[in-house]
Design a protein around this motif. Structure first.
Motif, PDB file in Angstrom:
ATOM      1  N   MET A   1       0.560  -1.505  -0.191  1.00  0.00           N
ATOM      2  CA  MET A   1       0.516   0.359   0.174  1.00  0.00           C
ATOM      3  C   MET A   1       0.916   1.159   0.103  1.00  0.00           C
ATOM      4  SD  MET A   1      -3.677  -1.002   2.012  1.00  0.00           S
ATOM      5  CE  MET A   1      -3.333  -2.610   2.526  1.00  0.00           C
TER       6      MET A   1
ATOM      7  N   CYS B   1     -12.686  -3.934  -0.578  1.00  0.00           N
ATOM      8  CA  CYS B   1     -12.032  -4.667  -0.153  1.00  0.00           C
ATOM      9  C   CYS B   1     -11.659  -4.114   1.012  1.00  0.00           C
ATOM     10  CB  CYS B   1      -9.913  -4.164  -0.421  1.00  0.00           C
ATOM     11  SG  CYS B   1      -9.662  -2.377  -0.906  1.00  0.00           S
TER      12      CYS B   1
ATOM     13  N   SER C   1      -9.524  -3.993   5.381  1.00  0.00           N
ATOM     14  CA  SER C   1      -8.154  -3.883   5.108  1.00  0.00           C
ATOM     15  C   SER C   1      -7.887  -4.459   6.464  1.00  0.00           C
ATOM     16  CB  SER C   1      -7.426  -3.436   4.964  1.00  0.00           C
ATOM     17  OG  SER C   1      -5.661  -3.026   4.955  1.00  0.00           O
TER      18      SER C   1
ATOM     19  N   SER D   1      -7.155  -6.588   1.736  1.00  0.00           N
ATOM     20  CA  SER D   1      -5.776  -6.103   1.307  1.00  0.00           C
ATOM     21  C   SER D   1      -5.178  -5.656   2.486  1.00  0.00           C
ATOM     22  CB  SER D   1      -6.128  -4.767   0.431  1.00  0.00           C
ATOM     23  OG  SER D   1      -6.131  -3.932  -0.606  1.00  0.00           O
TER      24      SER D   1
ATOM     25  N   GLU E   1      -4.347  -9.644  -1.408  1.00  0.00           N
ATOM     26  CA  GLU E   1      -3.286  -9.053  -2.122  1.00  0.00           C
ATOM     27  C   GLU E   1      -3.157  -7.824  -1.573  1.00  0.00           C
ATOM     28  OE1 GLU E   1      -4.565  -5.237  -4.331  1.00  0.00           O
ATOM     29  OE2 GLU E   1      -5.760  -6.167  -2.260  1.00  0.00           O
ATOM     30  N   MET E   2      -1.807  -7.398  -1.698  1.00  0.00           N
ATOM     31  CA  MET E   2      -1.815  -6.273  -0.438  1.00  0.00           C
ATOM     32  C   MET E   2      -1.832  -4.104  -1.446  1.00  0.00           C
ATOM     33  SD  MET E   2       1.976  -7.735  -0.065  1.00  0.00           S
ATOM     34  CE  MET E   2       2.067  -6.554   1.222  1.00  0.00           C
ATOM     35  N   GLU E   3      -2.490  -3.963  -1.995  1.00  0.00           N
ATOM     36  CA  GLU E   3      -2.356  -2.645  -2.679  1.00  0.00           C
ATOM     37  C   GLU E   3      -3.720  -2.058  -2.763  1.00  0.00           C
ATOM     38  OE1 GLU E   3       1.200  -4.646  -3.871  1.00  0.00           O
ATOM     39  OE2 GLU E   3      -0.754  -4.982  -4.417  1.00  0.00           O
ATOM     40  N   SER E   4      -5.074  -2.546  -3.212  1.00  0.00           N
ATOM     41  CA  SER E   4      -5.991  -1.796  -3.464  1.00  0.00           C
ATOM     42  C   SER E   4      -6.466  -1.006  -2.576  1.00  0.00           C
ATOM     43  CB  SER E   4      -7.338  -3.117  -3.878  1.00  0.00           C
ATOM     44  OG  SER E   4      -6.776  -3.778  -5.275  1.00  0.00           O
TER      45      SER E   4
ATOM     46  N   CYS F   1     -10.243  -3.390  -9.438  1.00  0.00           N
ATOM     47  CA  CYS F   1      -9.101  -4.064  -9.667  1.00  0.00           C
ATOM     48  C   CYS F   1      -9.139  -4.899  -9.709  1.00  0.00           C
ATOM     49  CB  CYS F   1      -8.867  -3.772  -8.158  1.00  0.00           C
ATOM     50  SG  CYS F   1      -7.999  -5.761  -7.732  1.00  0.00           S
TER      51      CYS F   1
END
Length: 236
Positions: A68, A111, A113, A157, A182-185, A201
């Motif tokens: 992120m 998402c 997180s 995320s 995943e690790m960004e959205s 995404c």
């Protein structure tokens, strides 16, 4: 003018829509495989970016890096300083359910997180952020037209790739309905909220935490073409 992380001086050379894979080499692959009249728009820290045309439409593609903080920097600069209207993340994900197989395509409705990114940005204290609905609708319609199956749902995320408790994904799947990780959205969606822009995404399942199947690094770079084609063929 250039930003600290994007060297391009002329913002008109960046299209209004940017496809954003995590891997800069995937950005290079997309540019070389699908785009015509390609120009490189960034090389700072080897975070490669390109603009070209696809079926007569201008489109840009640029890597985001992993995590992120990285996509948070690049997507914010694109939205805020280069007048980009739409960013479509096209990345890889690990499945949290055996209903998803390797190479399956997932589109994030929203998402969840543990990250404090959105709160720290001053955007929202919520732990679940949504993709732009109208952008998702266009992407889903394109996938249907192309005959590419796509699963829509909540994704996770994460700030952490290596977790000490390897079975923690089971609780996240049960409590939050997250289909994959995943690790960004989350940061991308937060930046879209902060700037009044659009974000989506699309993910390809690269490995499974359930079955322990996995693809190779080369496959993740070059073989995840269905999500690329969905994004490229969506008119915005």
């Amino acid at each position: 003018m250039a930003t600290p992380h994007i060297e391009l001086q002329d913002k008109s050379l960046i299209a209004k829509t940017v496809l954003m894979p995590g891997d800069p080499l995937r950005a290079k692959f997309i540019a070389e495989t699908y785009l015509k009249d390609v120009v490189q728009i960034n090389g700072v820290r080897n975070m490669l970016g390109y603009t070209g045309t696809y079926k007569g439409r201008r489109i840009s593609v640029m890597g985001s890096g992993m995590g992120m903080p990285s996509i948070g920097i690049y997507s914010y600069e694109l939205f805020k300083f280069y007048d980009v209207e739409n960013i479509i993340r096209i990345g890889s994900a690990g499945a949290y359910t055996d209903k998803l197989n390797l190479y399956d395509v997932v589109i994030a409705k929203n998402c969840w997180s543990e990250s404090s990114y959105a709160k720290t940005m001053g955007v929202s204290g919520r732990k679940k952020l949504s993709a732009t609905k109208k952008l998702n609708t266009k992407l889903k319609n394109t996938a249907k037209r192309l005959g590419i199956p796509m699963t829509e749902g909540t994704i996770h995320s994460s700030d952490v790739f290596y977790r000490i408790n390897g079975d923690e994904y089971k609780d996240i799947y049960e409590k939050h309905g997250a289909l994959c990780v995943e690790m960004e959205s989350f940061a991308l969606f937060a930046n879209a909220l902060a700037t009044g822009k659009n974000a989506a995404c699309i993910l390809t399942i690269s490995d499974s935490l359930v079955t322990h199947e996995a693809t190779s690094a080369e496959e993740r770079q070059n073989a995840f073409t269905k999500m690329m084609e969905i994004a490229l063929n969506t008119k915005l």
